[in-house]
Design a protein around this motif. Structure first.
Motif, PDB file in Angstrom:
ATOM      1  N   THR A  59      40.459   9.094  25.333  1.00  0.00           N
ATOM      2  CA  THR A  59      39.523   9.988  26.009  1.00  0.00           C
ATOM      3  C   THR A  59      38.507   9.258  26.879  1.00  0.00           C
ATOM      4  O   THR A  59      38.037   9.825  27.866  1.00  0.00           O
ATOM      5  CB  THR A  59      38.779  10.877  24.993  1.00  0.00           C
ATOM      6  N   ASN A  97      40.185   8.533  30.452  1.00  0.00           N
ATOM      7  CA  ASN A  97      39.525   9.758  30.913  1.00  0.00           C
ATOM      8  C   ASN A  97      40.412  10.994  30.782  1.00  0.00           C
ATOM      9  O   ASN A  97      40.407  11.869  31.652  1.00  0.00           O
ATOM     10  CB  ASN A  97      39.049   9.618  32.362  1.00  0.00           C
ATOM     11  N   TYR A  98      41.168  11.064  29.687  1.00  0.00           N
ATOM     12  CA  TYR A  98      41.967  12.250  29.432  1.00  0.00           C
ATOM     13  C   TYR A  98      41.087  13.291  28.749  1.00  0.00           C
ATOM     14  O   TYR A  98      40.159  12.966  28.020  1.00  0.00           O
ATOM     15  CB  TYR A  98      43.169  11.924  28.552  1.00  0.00           C
ATOM     16  N   VAL A  99      41.398  14.554  28.993  1.00  0.00           N
ATOM     17  CA  VAL A  99      40.623  15.655  28.432  1.00  0.00           C
ATOM     18  C   VAL A  99      41.271  16.062  27.111  1.00  0.00           C
ATOM     19  O   VAL A  99      42.450  16.403  27.072  1.00  0.00           O
ATOM     20  CB  VAL A  99      40.594  16.850  29.406  1.00  0.00           C
ATOM     21  N   GLU A 100      40.465  16.017  26.044  1.00  0.00           N
ATOM     22  CA  GLU A 100      41.006  16.352  24.728  1.00  0.00           C
ATOM     23  C   GLU A 100      41.273  17.852  24.639  1.00  0.00           C
ATOM     24  O   GLU A 100      40.474  18.680  25.053  1.00  0.00           O
ATOM     25  CB  GLU A 100      40.039  15.916  23.632  1.00  0.00           C
ATOM     26  N   ASN A 101      42.433  18.195  24.079  1.00  0.00           N
ATOM     27  CA  ASN A 101      42.848  19.574  23.901  1.00  0.00           C
ATOM     28  C   ASN A 101      42.750  19.897  22.406  1.00  0.00           C
ATOM     29  O   ASN A 101      43.383  19.233  21.593  1.00  0.00           O
ATOM     30  CB  ASN A 101      44.284  19.744  24.406  1.00  0.00           C
ATOM     31  N   ALA A 129      45.682  15.079  24.216  1.00  0.00           N
ATOM     32  CA  ALA A 129      44.858  14.903  25.416  1.00  0.00           C
ATOM     33  C   ALA A 129      45.685  15.219  26.653  1.00  0.00           C
ATOM     34  O   ALA A 129      46.884  14.939  26.700  1.00  0.00           O
ATOM     35  CB  ALA A 129      44.323  13.480  25.485  1.00  0.00           C
ATOM     36  N   ARG A 154      45.167  14.886  33.860  1.00  0.00           N
ATOM     37  CA  ARG A 154      45.200  15.727  35.055  1.00  0.00           C
ATOM     38  C   ARG A 154      45.170  14.847  36.293  1.00  0.00           C
ATOM     39  O   ARG A 154      44.441  13.867  36.352  1.00  0.00           O
ATOM     40  CB  ARG A 154      44.014  16.678  35.062  1.00  0.00           C
TER      41      ARG A 154
END
Length: 197
Positions: free
Chosen positions: A40, A44-48, A114, A117
């Motif tokens: 994360t 810089n991945y968005v946690e789901n 994660a 995008r």
């Protein structure tokens, strides 16, 4: 000046993750947290949270059923509340069975999901999942990292097994650089295999 140095040392200590190195579940959870932090923050991945939300929803239903039984029994003492209590207890055990199936077959040890995008919006979103296991009384930490392209329906997976002693010093402090190297190697191998296809 002494006070400022004390605050700086205190800040450095809070950045360190220290665990009881003889407690297998604490070590696994600390390593899992370090892996999640790398996915994360570094990438810089968005946690789901949808996987966790499913578990929380099932737990909420179970608590709701128990609360109905409790309130009904309070309003109508035991002999009168017997049919409702039997129905609530039955529903509670069904919900707990569904929760067990959910954690066993849907979560499968996954501790972070994660989403990657594309800033430009051209490439499809990729879903990264990390799962791990550490057997009781064993020192082998097994990390599985997978990437899934929802649009194309393809997925790749890579895993690595290392001793937990590789990531923890003699004082029980997690060495984040070593965990980051392991995760980066897995991440890069999955990224390279996707580009080769």
């Amino acid at each position: 000046m002494f006070e400022m140095a004390g605050k700086k040392d205190q800040k450095d200590e809070t950045a360190l993750i220290k665990v009881n190195k003889w407690d297998g579940s604490a070590v696994k959870n600390a390593l899992d947290d370090a892996v999640k932090d790398i996915l994360t923050r570094k990438y810089n991945y968005v946690e789901n949270f949808s996987l966790l939300d499913g578990r929380l929803a099932l737990c909420g239903i179970a608590v709701g059923v128990a609360m109905v039984a409790l309130l009904w029994d309070y309003m109508n003492p035991f002999p009168a509340s017997k049919p409702v209590l039997i129905a609530c207890v039955s529903k509670y055990f069904v919900v707990m069975g569904v929760l067990t199936l959910y954690t066993t077959y849907k979560e499968k040890g996954i501790f972070v999901v994660a989403t990657q995008r594309d800033p430009a919006g051209f490439d499809p979103e990729l879903v990264w999942e990390a799962s791990s296991y550490l057997k009781k009384y064993d020192d082998k930490y097994n990390l599985v990292l997978s990437v899934r392209d929802e649009k194309a329906g393809t997925s790749n997976e890579a895993s690595v097994t290392n001793s937990v002693a590789k990531f923890i010093d003699s004082n029980g402090v997690i060495i984040p650089e070593l965990v980051e190297t392991m995760v980066s190697n897995l991440h890069d191998s999955l990224t390279a295999s996707r580009k080769d296809k």
